[in-house]
Design an enzyme around this catalytic site. Structure first.
Site, mmCIF file in Angstrom:
data_model
loop_
_atom_site.group_PDB
_atom_site.id
_atom_site.type_symbol
_atom_site.label_atom_id
_atom_site.label_comp_id
_atom_site.label_asym_id
_atom_site.label_seq_id
_atom_site.Cartn_x
_atom_site.Cartn_y
_atom_site.Cartn_z
ATOM 1 C CB CYS A 1 -22.762 0.286 8.298
ATOM 2 S SG CYS A 1 -21.124 0.162 9.014
HETATM 3 P P1 NAD Z 1 -12.616 -2.263 6.616
HETATM 4 O O1 NAD Z 1 -12.880 -3.120 5.436
HETATM 5 O O2 NAD Z 1 -12.383 -0.804 6.455
HETATM 6 O O3 NAD Z 1 -11.389 -2.845 7.429
HETATM 7 C C1 NAD Z 1 -11.159 -4.211 7.665
HETATM 8 C C2 NAD Z 1 -9.664 -4.399 7.800
HETATM 9 O O4 NAD Z 1 -9.401 -5.730 8.258
HETATM 10 C C3 NAD Z 1 -8.904 -4.233 6.491
HETATM 11 O O5 NAD Z 1 -7.853 -3.313 6.664
HETATM 12 C C4 NAD Z 1 -8.359 -5.637 6.201
HETATM 13 O O6 NAD Z 1 -7.129 -5.629 5.523
HETATM 14 C C5 NAD Z 1 -8.225 -6.183 7.608
HETATM 15 N N1 NAD Z 1 -8.173 -7.648 7.719
HETATM 16 C C6 NAD Z 1 -8.928 -8.577 7.081
HETATM 17 N N2 NAD Z 1 -8.587 -9.801 7.488
HETATM 18 C C7 NAD Z 1 -7.599 -9.666 8.404
HETATM 19 C C8 NAD Z 1 -6.819 -10.565 9.191
HETATM 20 N N3 NAD Z 1 -6.998 -11.891 9.122
HETATM 21 N N4 NAD Z 1 -5.884 -10.069 10.004
HETATM 22 C C9 NAD Z 1 -5.666 -8.731 10.084
HETATM 23 N N5 NAD Z 1 -6.363 -7.822 9.374
HETATM 24 C C10 NAD Z 1 -7.323 -8.291 8.551
HETATM 25 O O7 NAD Z 1 -13.858 -2.497 7.592
HETATM 26 P P2 NAD Z 1 -14.508 -1.427 8.600
HETATM 27 O O8 NAD Z 1 -15.335 -0.454 7.858
HETATM 28 O O9 NAD Z 1 -13.469 -0.971 9.545
HETATM 29 O O10 NAD Z 1 -15.531 -2.388 9.368
HETATM 30 C C11 NAD Z 1 -15.077 -3.415 10.240
HETATM 31 C C12 NAD Z 1 -16.286 -4.031 10.922
HETATM 32 O O11 NAD Z 1 -16.944 -3.047 11.728
HETATM 33 C C13 NAD Z 1 -17.346 -4.532 9.940
HETATM 34 O O12 NAD Z 1 -17.941 -5.679 10.470
HETATM 35 C C14 NAD Z 1 -18.346 -3.394 9.888
HETATM 36 O O13 NAD Z 1 -19.643 -3.831 9.549
HETATM 37 C C15 NAD Z 1 -18.303 -2.898 11.326
HETATM 38 N N6 NAD Z 1 -18.653 -1.480 11.486
HETATM 39 C C16 NAD Z 1 -18.224 -0.546 10.578
HETATM 40 C C17 NAD Z 1 -18.524 0.805 10.760
HETATM 41 C C18 NAD Z 1 -18.085 1.841 9.771
HETATM 42 O O14 NAD Z 1 -18.588 2.976 9.860
HETATM 43 N N7 NAD Z 1 -17.164 1.557 8.864
HETATM 44 C C19 NAD Z 1 -19.274 1.195 11.884
HETATM 45 C C20 NAD Z 1 -19.672 0.227 12.801
HETATM 46 C C21 NAD Z 1 -19.352 -1.118 12.594
#
Ligand code: NAD
Length: 427
Positions: free
Chosen positions: A265
């Site tokens: 992030c």
């Molecule tokens: P991640 O990369 O771990 O997970 C994203 C998932 O989405 C993956 O499993 C991917 O295969 C899936 N995906 C992609 N395209 C898709 C589609 N068309 N249909 C279905 N699945 C699909 O990401 P994350 O760390 O969970 O973060 C997700 C969002 O949340 C980001 O925008 C991030 O900035 C935000 N965020 C993350 C955190 C954190 O601590 N990781 C905290 C707050 C906000």
């Protein structure tokens, strides 16, 4: 309610299990079949405290399942929550490929859906994205009108990896950007959290998320700058930080000087905000400096290693911790991985240990380094030990197996320092 969560990464899976634990009927959708199969077998694809238990209980209770079939999941859902990734492009700008792709697929599925759908976007996106991409793409691909057939809201996620379940169940705030109240009210109802709720327009909600992360990252870089200065003149910066932390306007958190921030992030969000500001003709001076200070901590750390141990070429160096922080197996943008890269470029032989992130480190670094199964294996015959992650088990370590007991602590975590040549990065 019947909920479909699109994207089951760190945020999506945690969102899904916590909603399923509240007895909602949750279907996780992901394009990654392996992840989907693991979730259906109640095996967590990531390490996060409390997640294994919650996943098991919700899969067994049949309140949670996973699929790659988004269309069917949307047909059966009353609410769809989108948590796909928003990584960085090489120029630092936000990469919207996943969110655009998901919006198109949801739009296609909406075309055939009978009944109303509330859609909650949770991915971190730059101001304007909900309106210009989510909303526009949904309308274009579904051929349907908002408020008549679907309603959308933007509700950024603030959870911290390592304590994600706790944060998801008891967030400090719920931010909701909306144009109408339908999706927003449904989202408030299903999330049923007892925290302040901030309802606003899409763009403001989008900027709140970035402002939140940018402020925390700024605090960390400030603490690091203070730590670097204090060390250079022989002052304990932790005593200074502790003291100023009593001021309620400052607070004690995120003031521990060290190796800097990493993770999925802070680095990407600050880069995205800088790129966004520049596109909007504003040159963000503080945010650019926050990134610069953060990058320089890695160089300072390795430079200190060279100062203590001389040339690193050919030397075995034990790196303790590869996860970007304790409590997670996530190594995305981890400062430890950057340290390892720099050590390798100097010809060092790196052996790494992490209690939870060895598998993800192997995927990233392959056979460029050695991997140890325990702290002791990692330290055996090492000429230098670098502590890069604040895992609690790194507080007290037996260094007797090392060849030269030189230890540099990037996290100010080591408690017992007798019998070793100890140096902290910022003290
Ligand atoms: P991640 O990369 O771990 O997970 C994203 C998932 O989405 C993956 O499993 C991917 O295969 C899936 N995906 C992609 N395209 C898709 C589609 N068309 N249909 C279905 N699945 C699909 O990401 P994350 O760390 O969970 O973060 C997700 C969002 O949340 C980001 O925008 C991030 O900035 C935000 N965020 C993350 C955190 C954190 O601590 N990781 C905290 C707050 C906000």
């Amino acid at each position: 309610m019947k909920i479909c969560v699109v994207g089951t990464g760190y945020v999506g899976l945690v969102t899904a299990v916590t909603l399923a634990a509240k007895r909602h009927e949750v279907v996780c959708v992901d394009i990654d079949k392996e992840k989907v199969d693991r979730i259906n077998r109640a095996e967590t694809p990531i390490f996060e405290e409390q997640l294994p238990e919650l996943l098991k209980s919700t899969v067994n209770a049949k309140t949670l399942s996973a699929t790659t079939d988004l269309k069917t999941a949307i047909q059966n859902a009353e609410i769809c929550i989108v948590c796909v990734g928003t990584p960085s492009l090489p120029n630092g700008d936000i990469d919207l490929t996943q969110v655009e792709g998901a919006a198109k697929q949801i739009g296609e599925a909406l075309k055939e859906k009978k009944g109303f759908l509330s859609i909650v976007f949770r991915s971190t996106v730059t101001p304007g994205t909900t309106e210009n991409i989510f909303s526009a793409v949904l309308q274009a691909f579904s051929g349907k009108k908002p408020r008549e057939h679907f309603s959308i809201c933007y509700s950024p996620e603030f959870l911290r990896e390592g304590r994600a379940i706790k944060d998801a169940l008891a967030p400090d705030k719920l931010v909701i950007g909306r144009e109408d109240t339908i999706a927003a009210n449904n989202w408030k109802m299903v999330s049923s959290v007892g925290c302040p709720i901030i309802e606003t327009d899409f763009k403001t909600a989008e900027l709140i998320k970035y402002a939140n992360n940018a402020f925390l990252a700024t605090k960390i870089s400030f603490a690091n700058e203070l730590g670097n200065l204090a060390k250079s003149i022989g002052i304990n910066s932790y005593a200074v930080a502790d003291a100023i932390g009593f001021d309620p306007r400052i607070g004690k958190q995120y003031l521990r000087a060290g190796l800097g921030f990493g993770g999925s992030c802070f680095p990407k969000d600050i880069k995205a905000l800088v790129a966004f500001a520049k596109k909007n003709n504003y040159e963000p001076k503080i945010l650019s400096a926050v990134l610069k200070t953060n990058d320089s901590q890695v160089e300072r750390f390795v430079h200190l290693a060279e100062k203590k141990a001389g040339s690193l070429s050919g030397k075995k160096i034990a790196v303790l911790g590869t996860a970007f922080k304790e409590g997670t197996d996530d190594i995305r943008e981890s400062q430890a991985i950057k340290v390892i890269g720099l050590l390798l470029s100097k010809g060092a032989k790196v052996c790494a240990y992490d209690p939870k992130a060895i598998e993800s480190t192997k995927k990233e670094l392959g056979n460029k380094i050695e991997y140890a199964g325990s702290i002791q294996d990692c330290l055996k015959d090492a000429e230098l030990c670098l502590i890069c992650t604040e895992w609690p088990e790194f507080r007290i370590i037996d260094f007797s197996g090392m060849k030269n007991k030189v230890v540099i602590d990037g996290k100010h975590i080591l408690e017992k320092k007798n019998g070793i040549d100890y140096e902290g990065l910022c003290w």
